[in-house]
Design a protein around this motif. Structure first.
Motif, short mmCIF file in Angstrom:
data_model
loop_
_atom_site.label_atom_id
_atom_site.label_comp_id
_atom_site.label_asym_id
_atom_site.label_seq_id
_atom_site.Cartn_x
_atom_site.Cartn_y
_atom_site.Cartn_z
N THR A 251 0.85 -1.19 0.00
CA THR A 251 0.00 0.00 0.00
C THR A 251 0.88 1.24 0.00
O THR A 251 1.83 1.32 0.79
CB THR A 251 -0.92 0.03 1.23
N SER A 252 0.59 2.19 -0.85
CA SER A 252 1.38 3.42 -0.89
C SER A 252 1.01 4.32 0.28
O SER A 252 -0.09 4.23 0.84
CB SER A 252 1.15 4.16 -2.21
N ASP A 255 -2.12 6.27 -0.66
CA ASP A 255 -3.40 5.59 -0.47
C ASP A 255 -3.72 5.40 1.01
O ASP A 255 -4.88 5.46 1.42
CB ASP A 255 -3.38 4.24 -1.17
N ALA A 256 -2.68 5.17 1.82
CA ALA A 256 -2.91 4.96 3.25
C ALA A 256 -3.45 6.21 3.91
O ALA A 256 -4.40 6.15 4.71
CB ALA A 256 -1.62 4.51 3.92
#
Length: 319
Positions: A251-252, A255-256
């Motif tokens: 997860t980037s 995005d987090a």
């Protein structure tokens, strides 16, 4: 911190579209009312927001002194995500597009001498640099490679510069002889290169003994495809928002943080455009972008959250 907002996106019109080489078209963009566009400097790029909603980044390669026109060179990317195919096949004269920027992550710094190296469509950001170097009376040379001559864009524009431009199609000359072109390490020379990753990797190897900061490259993609140094989850504290989030593997950071309601504007998601630049207040980021130079990475005071991650168990960001 550099962020793009909707107020930074201008609606422009396609004034001209031309095929200039195998797989390459140019677009000329103008304001719908014929007004003045934002100024830019050699090395700048824009975010091109297509009618489909797709956003792609392209270098400005026209006349920086023309206040009413932007020019882009667009290579058809068969393995791309559809942006270049739309430009080639669907976009037409008179169509409206959104434009964000310009922004410059690849600025031309003052120097008495420049060596430019272009691979394929990597010629686009270097064209305005060549013109600027010529205008300033600096010494310069350009090495320009491509698969074959008919695929190499802007050759007619480079012809007036004579033997200062070395055109070396691979089917005629083989791989570029970087060592012969660059010569021995020396002070007072800046090297600017843009092109595919193997070419830029080779330049960095050849220039390993050159003075610090002599070489500046612009890559089409960042280092996001490589395996992160840290493969376990890490915590990101958002100082202004007063919340924290765990970022798992896969997860980037972008995005987090969006998952806890904090939106960071982004565009390329590849670490090449600079839109999602974020200030780092504490912790050690793992830089996986294609923008920062080595000394900027060493400062560890900013990161591009679309691709970069963390070396430490905790990062504190100014979000």
């Amino acid at each position: 911190m550099t962020l793009m907002t909707t107020r930074d996106v201008a609606g422009l019109r396609v004034h001209r579209k031309s095929v200039i080489a195998d797989g390459v078209v140019t677009l000329e963009l103008v304001a719908a009312d014929g007004g003045r566009l934002k100024d830019w400097t050699p090395g700048s790029h824009i975010d091109l927001v297509l009618p489909t909603g797709v956003t792609r980044q392209y270098s400005l390669c026209g006349d920086r002194w023309d206040p009413h026109r932007y020019r882009l060179g667009v290579l058809r990317e068969p393995a791309g995500r559809g942006g270049s195919a739309y430009v080639h096949d669907e976009l037409d004269v008179g169509d409206r597009v959104g434009v964000g920027g310009p922004r410059n992550n690849f600025p031309l710094v003052p120097s008495p001498e420049y060596l430019f190296v272009a691979g394929g469509i990597g010629i686009t950001p270097l064209l305005p640099m060549v013109r600027q170097a010529e205008l300033l009376g600096a010494r310069w040379r350009l090495l320009y490679g491509g698969r074959h001559r008919r695929s190499m864009a802007f050759l007619p524009e480079l012809e007036p510069y004579g033997d200062r431009v070395l055109v070396r199609p691979q089917d005629e000359h083989g791989l570029l002889d970087l060592g012969a072109f660059l010569g021995d390490p020396r002070l007072g020379v800046k090297i600017y290169a843009c092109g595919p990753a193997p070419l830029l990797d080779a330049i960095e190897r050849v220039c390993a003994t050159w003075p610090p900061h002599a070489v500046r490259t612009e890559r089409f993609v960042g280092d996001g495809s490589a395996t992160p140094v840290r493969t376990t989850p890490f915590e990101v504290e958002l100082a202004r928002s007063g919340v924290s989030v765990t970022v798992p593997a896969g997860t980037s950071v972008l995005d987090a943080v969006a998952g806890v309601g904090v939106e960071v504007l982004s565009s390329c998601r590849q670490g090449t455009c600079g839109t999602c630049e974020t200030t780092v207040l504490a912790g050690l980021p793992e830089h996986r972008d294609a923008i920062l130079e080595d000394h900027e990475r060493a400062a560890d005071d900013c990161m591009f959250v679309c691709v970069s991650r963390s070396l430490s168990a905790r990062l504190v960001l100014d979000l």
